[in-house]
Design a protein around this motif. Sequence first.
Motif, PDB file in Angstrom:
ATOM      1  N   HIS A   1       0.850  -1.189   0.000  1.00  0.00           N
ATOM      2  CA  HIS A   1       0.000   0.000   0.000  1.00  0.00           C
ATOM      3  C   HIS A   1       0.887   1.241   0.000  1.00  0.00           C
ATOM      4  O   HIS A   1       1.769   1.371   0.869  1.00  0.00           O
ATOM      5  N   VAL A   2       0.680   2.130  -0.964  1.00  0.00           N
ATOM      6  CA  VAL A   2       1.485   3.345  -1.060  1.00  0.00           C
ATOM      7  C   VAL A   2       0.974   4.370  -0.048  1.00  0.00           C
ATOM      8  O   VAL A   2      -0.172   4.804  -0.116  1.00  0.00           O
ATOM      9  N   LEU A   3       1.846   4.723   0.885  1.00  0.00           N
ATOM     10  CA  LEU A   3       1.491   5.701   1.918  1.00  0.00           C
ATOM     11  C   LEU A   3       1.680   7.134   1.430  1.00  0.00           C
ATOM     12  O   LEU A   3       0.926   8.029   1.810  1.00  0.00           O
ATOM     13  N   SER A   4       2.713   7.352   0.596  1.00  0.00           N
ATOM     14  CA  SER A   4       2.938   8.679   0.026  1.00  0.00           C
ATOM     15  C   SER A   4       3.781   8.559  -1.235  1.00  0.00           C
ATOM     16  O   SER A   4       4.558   7.617  -1.387  1.00  0.00           O
ATOM     17  N   GLY A   5       3.583   9.497  -2.134  1.00  0.00           N
ATOM     18  CA  GLY A   5       4.346   9.510  -3.378  1.00  0.00           C
ATOM     19  C   GLY A   5       3.791   8.529  -4.397  1.00  0.00           C
ATOM     20  O   GLY A   5       2.612   8.154  -4.362  1.00  0.00           O
ATOM     21  N   GLU A   6       4.674   8.096  -5.293  1.00  0.00           N
ATOM     22  CA  GLU A   6       4.307   7.176  -6.359  1.00  0.00           C
ATOM     23  C   GLU A   6       5.367   6.093  -6.457  1.00  0.00           C
ATOM     24  O   GLU A   6       6.565   6.381  -6.479  1.00  0.00           O
TER      25      GLU A   6
ATOM     26  N   THR B   1      -0.356   7.425  -4.004  1.00  0.00           N
ATOM     27  CA  THR B   1      -0.794   7.447  -2.611  1.00  0.00           C
ATOM     28  C   THR B   1      -2.214   6.894  -2.494  1.00  0.00           C
ATOM     29  O   THR B   1      -3.116   7.307  -3.228  1.00  0.00           O
ATOM     30  N   GLY B   2      -2.383   5.910  -1.592  1.00  0.00           N
ATOM     31  CA  GLY B   2      -3.685   5.307  -1.349  1.00  0.00           C
ATOM     32  C   GLY B   2      -3.970   4.079  -2.193  1.00  0.00           C
ATOM     33  O   GLY B   2      -4.941   3.379  -1.941  1.00  0.00           O
ATOM     34  N   GLU B   3      -3.146   3.791  -3.198  1.00  0.00           N
ATOM     35  CA  GLU B   3      -3.366   2.622  -4.049  1.00  0.00           C
ATOM     36  C   GLU B   3      -2.582   1.418  -3.529  1.00  0.00           C
ATOM     37  O   GLU B   3      -1.575   1.571  -2.834  1.00  0.00           O
ATOM     38  N   SER B   4      -3.051   0.219  -3.891  1.00  0.00           N
ATOM     39  CA  SER B   4      -2.487  -1.027  -3.354  1.00  0.00           C
ATOM     40  C   SER B   4      -2.387  -2.090  -4.430  1.00  0.00           C
ATOM     41  O   SER B   4      -3.032  -2.003  -5.463  1.00  0.00           O
TER      42      SER B   4
ATOM     43  N   SER C   1      10.046  12.103  -2.404  1.00  0.00           N
ATOM     44  CA  SER C   1      10.171  10.813  -1.726  1.00  0.00           C
ATOM     45  C   SER C   1       8.895   9.997  -1.908  1.00  0.00           C
ATOM     46  O   SER C   1       7.845  10.535  -2.253  1.00  0.00           O
ATOM     47  N   ALA C   2       9.009   8.693  -1.650  1.00  0.00           N
ATOM     48  CA  ALA C   2       7.837   7.804  -1.674  1.00  0.00           C
ATOM     49  C   ALA C   2       7.933   6.868  -0.483  1.00  0.00           C
ATOM     50  O   ALA C   2       9.037   6.534  -0.024  1.00  0.00           O
ATOM     51  N   ARG C   3       6.780   6.435   0.017  1.00  0.00           N
ATOM     52  CA  ARG C   3       6.732   5.536   1.176  1.00  0.00           C
ATOM     53  C   ARG C   3       5.693   4.454   0.916  1.00  0.00           C
ATOM     54  O   ARG C   3       4.594   4.728   0.449  1.00  0.00           O
ATOM     55  N   LEU C   4       6.069   3.223   1.252  1.00  0.00           N
ATOM     56  CA  LEU C   4       5.255   2.050   0.974  1.00  0.00           C
ATOM     57  C   LEU C   4       5.126   1.210   2.234  1.00  0.00           C
ATOM     58  O   LEU C   4       6.106   1.018   2.960  1.00  0.00           O
ATOM     59  N   LEU C   5       3.932   0.712   2.487  1.00  0.00           N
ATOM     60  CA  LEU C   5       3.681  -0.236   3.577  1.00  0.00           C
ATOM     61  C   LEU C   5       3.562  -1.620   2.945  1.00  0.00           C
ATOM     62  O   LEU C   5       2.769  -1.807   2.021  1.00  0.00           O
TER      63      LEU C   5
END
Length: 136
Positions: free
Chosen positions: A72-77, A92-95, A115-119
């Motif tokens: 799940h993308v928390l921020s960025g692309e 952001t928000g896509e999984s 930056s980008a952040r991923l869970l």
Amino acid sequence: MSTRFVTGALFAAITSALPAAAHDLTETVTPHFEKAITNIPGKTLKVVIVDYSPGGASVPHTHADSSFIFAHVLSGEVESKVNDGPTQIYRTGESWYEPPASKHLVSRNASKTKSARLLAVFVLDTDEKTLTTPIE
């Protein structure tokens, strides 16, 4: 030593370090949560946060053979390619998910400036200790 020699040596040292720094853009993986799934004996839930600097990327890799992954993308692309699927950009928000024994061929920040952040949530065999293995 002449000033010209020292200046030249300093310039050479700085410029030779720049390309190495430019190619040293990788991800930072931070463990976030781990818990045995008590109603599914032998399975564990592990969660990591992956931070990508601008232009950052992961090396192509596989995940633990038993792992089912939800990302799940928390921020960025984040640009991703799993197995023979298409290369896609998730915002952001896509999984997406990755089935067990997948090859993660592309995983990188789609932006060179942000930056980008991923869970990443793994469900895997409890005895699996290595989450990712680089593809040689």
